[in-house]
Design an enzyme around this catalytic site. Structure first.
Site, PDB file in Angstrom:
ATOM      1  N   ASN A 188       9.221 180.241 105.583  1.00 22.19           N
ATOM      2  CA  ASN A 188      10.005 179.627 104.491  1.00 22.19           C
ATOM      3  C   ASN A 188       9.182 179.403 103.217  1.00 22.19           C
ATOM      4  OD1 ASN A 188       8.598 177.595 105.857  1.00 22.19           O
ATOM      5  ND2 ASN A 188       9.994 176.039 105.098  1.00 22.19           N
ATOM      6  N   GLY A 239       6.196 175.484 112.397  1.00 27.92           N
ATOM      7  CA  GLY A 239       7.329 176.340 112.754  1.00 27.92           C
ATOM      8  C   GLY A 239       8.379 175.529 113.481  1.00 27.92           C
ATOM      9  N   THR A 283      10.644 173.743 116.511  1.00 23.57           N
ATOM     10  CA  THR A 283      10.296 172.814 117.591  1.00 23.57           C
ATOM     11  C   THR A 283      10.148 173.549 118.927  1.00 23.57           C
ATOM     12  OG1 THR A 283      11.251 170.961 116.427  1.00 23.57           O
ATOM     13  CG2 THR A 283      11.128 170.746 118.818  1.00 23.57           C
ATOM     14  N   THR A 320       9.222 176.669 119.459  1.00 24.60           N
ATOM     15  CA  THR A 320       7.951 177.417 119.488  1.00 24.60           C
ATOM     16  C   THR A 320       6.789 176.441 119.669  1.00 24.60           C
ATOM     17  OG1 THR A 320       8.997 178.855 117.864  1.00 24.60           O
ATOM     18  CG2 THR A 320       6.688 179.265 118.325  1.00 24.60           C
ATOM     19  N   GLU A 334       3.477 170.994 113.237  1.00 24.81           N
ATOM     20  CA  GLU A 334       4.437 170.572 112.202  1.00 24.81           C
ATOM     21  C   GLU A 334       5.728 171.312 112.495  1.00 24.81           C
ATOM     22  OE1 GLU A 334       3.870 168.263 110.131  1.00 24.81           O
ATOM     23  OE2 GLU A 334       1.708 168.097 110.367  1.00 24.81           O
ATOM     24  N   CYS A 394      11.523 172.508 105.248  1.00 24.83           N
ATOM     25  CA  CYS A 394      11.610 171.555 106.359  1.00 24.83           C
ATOM     26  C   CYS A 394      11.895 170.141 105.854  1.00 24.83           C
ATOM     27  CB  CYS A 394      10.320 171.583 107.160  1.00 24.83           C
ATOM     28  SG  CYS A 394       8.874 171.331 106.128  1.00 24.83           S
ATOM     29  N   GLU A 422      -1.197 166.459 108.755  1.00 26.45           N
ATOM     30  CA  GLU A 422      -1.970 167.321 107.861  1.00 26.45           C
ATOM     31  C   GLU A 422      -2.183 166.545 106.569  1.00 26.45           C
ATOM     32  OE1 GLU A 422       0.482 170.894 107.647  1.00 26.45           O
ATOM     33  OE2 GLU A 422      -0.690 171.767 109.269  1.00 26.45           O
TER      34      GLU A 422
HETATM   35  P1  NDP Z   1       9.151 179.891 114.384  1.00 27.99           P
HETATM   36  O1  NDP Z   1       8.779 178.781 115.285  1.00 27.99           O
HETATM   37  O2  NDP Z   1      10.105 180.899 114.866  1.00 27.99           O
HETATM   38  O3  NDP Z   1       7.866 180.700 113.913  1.00 27.99           O
HETATM   39  C1  NDP Z   1       6.730 180.072 113.350  1.00 27.99           C
HETATM   40  C2  NDP Z   1       5.519 180.949 113.599  1.00 27.99           C
HETATM   41  O4  NDP Z   1       5.258 180.993 114.997  1.00 27.99           O
HETATM   42  C3  NDP Z   1       5.720 182.401 113.166  1.00 27.99           C
HETATM   43  O5  NDP Z   1       4.513 182.919 112.673  1.00 27.99           O
HETATM   44  C4  NDP Z   1       6.114 183.053 114.470  1.00 27.99           C
HETATM   45  O6  NDP Z   1       5.900 184.430 114.467  1.00 27.99           O
HETATM   46  C5  NDP Z   1       5.201 182.337 115.441  1.00 27.99           C
HETATM   47  N1  NDP Z   1       5.608 182.407 116.844  1.00 27.99           N
HETATM   48  C6  NDP Z   1       6.811 182.725 117.374  1.00 27.99           C
HETATM   49  N2  NDP Z   1       6.760 182.669 118.731  1.00 27.99           N
HETATM   50  C7  NDP Z   1       5.501 182.302 119.067  1.00 27.99           C
HETATM   51  C8  NDP Z   1       4.824 182.054 120.306  1.00 27.99           C
HETATM   52  N3  NDP Z   1       5.433 182.180 121.489  1.00 27.99           N
HETATM   53  N4  NDP Z   1       3.541 181.652 120.259  1.00 27.99           N
HETATM   54  C9  NDP Z   1       2.899 181.488 119.082  1.00 27.99           C
HETATM   55  N5  NDP Z   1       3.476 181.737 117.890  1.00 27.99           N
HETATM   56  C10 NDP Z   1       4.755 182.130 117.864  1.00 27.99           C
HETATM   57  O7  NDP Z   1       9.655 179.191 113.048  1.00 27.99           O
HETATM   58  P2  NDP Z   1      10.251 179.896 111.787  1.00 27.99           P
HETATM   59  O8  NDP Z   1       9.287 180.906 111.264  1.00 27.99           O
HETATM   60  O9  NDP Z   1      11.647 180.303 112.104  1.00 27.99           O
HETATM   61  O10 NDP Z   1      10.240 178.699 110.731  1.00 27.99           O
HETATM   62  C11 NDP Z   1      11.264 177.785 110.612  1.00 27.99           C
HETATM   63  C12 NDP Z   1      10.940 176.495 111.314  1.00 27.99           C
HETATM   64  O11 NDP Z   1       9.730 175.962 110.820  1.00 27.99           O
HETATM   65  C13 NDP Z   1      11.973 175.438 111.073  1.00 27.99           C
HETATM   66  O12 NDP Z   1      12.257 174.774 112.282  1.00 27.99           O
HETATM   67  C14 NDP Z   1      11.302 174.483 110.118  1.00 27.99           C
HETATM   68  O13 NDP Z   1      11.784 173.168 110.157  1.00 27.99           O
HETATM   69  C15 NDP Z   1       9.888 174.573 110.553  1.00 27.99           C
HETATM   70  N6  NDP Z   1       9.009 174.137 109.497  1.00 27.99           N
HETATM   71  C16 NDP Z   1       8.351 172.948 109.618  1.00 27.99           C
HETATM   72  C17 NDP Z   1       7.553 172.468 108.600  1.00 27.99           C
HETATM   73  C18 NDP Z   1       6.792 171.190 108.737  1.00 27.99           C
HETATM   74  O14 NDP Z   1       5.878 170.997 107.943  1.00 27.99           O
HETATM   75  N7  NDP Z   1       7.113 170.332 109.668  1.00 27.99           N
HETATM   76  C19 NDP Z   1       7.405 173.220 107.345  1.00 27.99           C
HETATM   77  C20 NDP Z   1       8.128 174.453 107.328  1.00 27.99           C
HETATM   78  C21 NDP Z   1       8.900 174.891 108.373  1.00 27.99           C
HETATM   79  P3  NDP Z   1       7.057 185.440 114.006  1.00 27.99           P
HETATM   80  O15 NDP Z   1       7.569 184.992 112.696  1.00 27.99           O
HETATM   81  O16 NDP Z   1       6.320 186.696 113.905  1.00 27.99           O
HETATM   82  O17 NDP Z   1       8.096 185.378 115.073  1.00 27.99           O
END
Ligand code: NDP
Length: 479
Positions: free
Chosen positions: A149, A225, A227, A229, A247, A281, A460
């Site tokens: 994002n 990412g 929750t 994951t 996060e 987020c 963080e």
């Molecule tokens: P994901 O959890 O799908 O992906 C996040 C990262 O994890 C990506 O690089 C993804 O790779 C990777 N990933 C996926 N599966 C695995 C695994 N099994 N093991 C290790 N890494 C893995 O999230 P999104 O990218 O869809 O992002 C959106 C989410 O992030 C929302 O829920 C949002 O709220 C949260 N978010 C939280 C923030 C915070 O600061 N709290 C800030 C911004 C977003 P790939 O993309 O290649 O699948």
């Protein structure tokens, strides 16, 4: 454009010899190829990082800082190219990437390159007996995994403190938005970052992300990412006793009291609802409005939202660009359907948009406002992460706190009131890691950033991040 991994200071093809397509969400055309890396590439990156750690971790902090500051200058000098790449990859408006994403990536490196100069540790004197002092030492190879994002913004938010405190990094950007991470590799080479200090491995979550989480020689992981994951990474990493910062998602309340500064609350609520297509987020997706001003606020919000333009990310007039990917676009539309099944009334938006011209096949959704839903329904409890907000009236402070705190998340909250006592009272009672009063997304990088409940573990920001990436060692000297 064929992207490459960045391992041991050089560009490298994935060991699999395979690439997969990267699509521009504003046109749904393929415009680059992403390395389909796997655990073999992660192994090579870890080996390079371990070797580099031998010198980077003991380099005088001022020298490390100077190298990272060269990267800052290069990011600033390449603002336009980076912003255009971020927009193409993610679908966000170019103006937004230029104003927010790329300046913040530069600020992240600047902040931590200089903060590391001021990191100190404690001493504890035991009268006439001994003196204790605490060393803060870098841990080793840090794994950094970030989402799509705010691609470069969040990628650098992890990498910068890890590097500044003397660790070496194996990082994975989201496969959906990898291009600015690739461009960062080029800038690292230009900046003279020593080989192996930062390694970037592209590929899917299940291949590359999972290999980082499971790697026995990566003892510390910073993840942003979803929750689900985050839970999977914890499950894999916990038996190895890895240090974790998570996060995760949010379902943030935006609470508007009768005594708010109406115009300020209104204009900021437009931003907190729909900036970056609602894919932040910290966006406030549940808007609670005190009943006495419910109709007035609702009408004004709907009228302003109808004026927002959505479409081509290159067009400065558009406030919203494209949704990041087809699966995410379908997820958001399915939640709009669900909201209607749950009895919600759509006040504006609610549909996909097909702009005329080059973006006719792009993934666009109208900014959407929904009312008449119970606070307990799925639409109000689950993260949608798109341009969709709900409106709910309330009568008392107690009632709104109950509704605001009812989800499994607890990342951020916004409160609008001119009553100082109420502001403090409500802020303290909210289950949330961050509370903004009469503002939104006003960020001071020194402050702790993170969530409670299913929104994450750890903080963080500021010295918290430098502390996270270092291990404390107490040394006791008998007098
Ligand atoms: P994901 O959890 O799908 O992906 C996040 C990262 O994890 C990506 O690089 C993804 O790779 C990777 N990933 C996926 N599966 C695995 C695994 N099994 N093991 C290790 N890494 C893995 O999230 P999104 O990218 O869809 O992002 C959106 C989410 O992030 C929302 O829920 C949002 O709220 C949260 N978010 C939280 C923030 C915070 O600061 N709290 C800030 C911004 C977003 P790939 O993309 O290649 O699948």
């Amino acid at each position: 454009m064929k992207l490459l991994n960045y391992i041991n200071g050089r560009f490298a093809e994935p060991q699999s010899g395979k690439w997969f397509d990267n699509t521009d969400p504003a046109t749904q055309t393929v415009y680059s190829q992403i390395p389909d890396s796997d655990s073999r590439d992660v192994d090579a990156a870890v080996a390079a990082a371990e070797e580099a750690f031998k010198t980077w971790s003991v380099m005088p902090v001022k020298k490390r800082s100077d190298i990272l500051l060269r990267l800052v200058s290069l990011i600033d000098a390449n603002l336009d190219q980076l912003a255009e790449a971020e927009s193409l990859d993610n679908g966000k408006p170019v103006w937004l990437a230029k104003q927010v994403d790329i300046p913040r990536a530069s600020a992240n490196f600047h902040f931590y390159a200089t903060a590391a100069l001021h990191l100190n540790s404690e001493t504890h004197a035991m009268e006439n007996t001994a003196i204790n002092y605490t060393l803060r030492q870098p841990i080793g190879v840090a794994g950094c995994i970030s989402p799509w994002n705010l691609p470069l913004y969040l990628f650098t938010w992890k990498i910068a403190p890890a590097l500044a405190s003397g660790n070496c990094v194996v990082a994975k950007p989201s496969e959906i938005t990898p291009v600015t991470a690739h461009l960062l590799s080029e800038l690292c080479i230009k900046a003279g970052l020593p080989a192996g200090v930062l390694n970037i491995v592209h590929g899917t979550g299940p291949n590359v992300g999972a290999a980082i989480a499971a790697h026995p020689r990566i003892p510390v992981i910073s993840f942003t990412g979803g929750t689900k994951t985050g839970a999977e990474i914890s499950r894999v990493a916990a038996p190895m006793f890895k240090k974790l910062s998570l996060e995760l998602g949010g379902k943030n309340p935006n609470i508007i009291f009768e005594d708010c500064d109406f115009e300020h609350a209104l204009s900021t609520t437009i931003k907190s609802s729909f900036s970056n297509q609602g894919e932040i987020c910290l966006c406030g997706s549940r808007i609670f409005i005190e009943r006495s001003i419910y109709d007035k606020f609702k009408e004004a919000l709907v009228a302003k939202t109808k004026q927002l333009k959505t479409g081509d990310p290159k067009d400065k007039e558009n406030f919203l660009g494209a949704i990041v990917s087809k699966p995410h676009y379908e997820k958001i539309l399915s939640y709009i359907d669900l909201a209607q099944q749950e009895g919600g009334t759509i006040l504006c938006g609610g549909k996909a948009i097909h702009p005329q011209g080059r973006c006719a096949n792009g993934l666009f959704i109208e900014p959407t406002i929904i009312e008449n839903l119970p606070y307990t329904c799925r639409t109000n409890q689950e993260e949608i992460f798109g341009p969709v907000v709900t409106l709910t009236p309330f009568d008392t402070e107690e009632e709104v706190l109950k509704m605001a705190n009812s989800t499994s998340y607890g990342l951020a909250a916004t409160v609008w009131t001119t009553n100082l006592s109420r502001a403090h009272r409500v802020a303290a009672a909210l289950h949330s890691g961050i509370v903004w009063i009469n503002c939104w997304l006003l960020r001071d990088l020194r402050t702790p950033f993170g969530g409670v409940k299913h929104s994450g573990v750890g903080r963080e920001g500021g010295f918290e991040a430098l502390k996270f990436f270092t291990e404390e060692k107490n040394i006791c000297i008998k007098l």
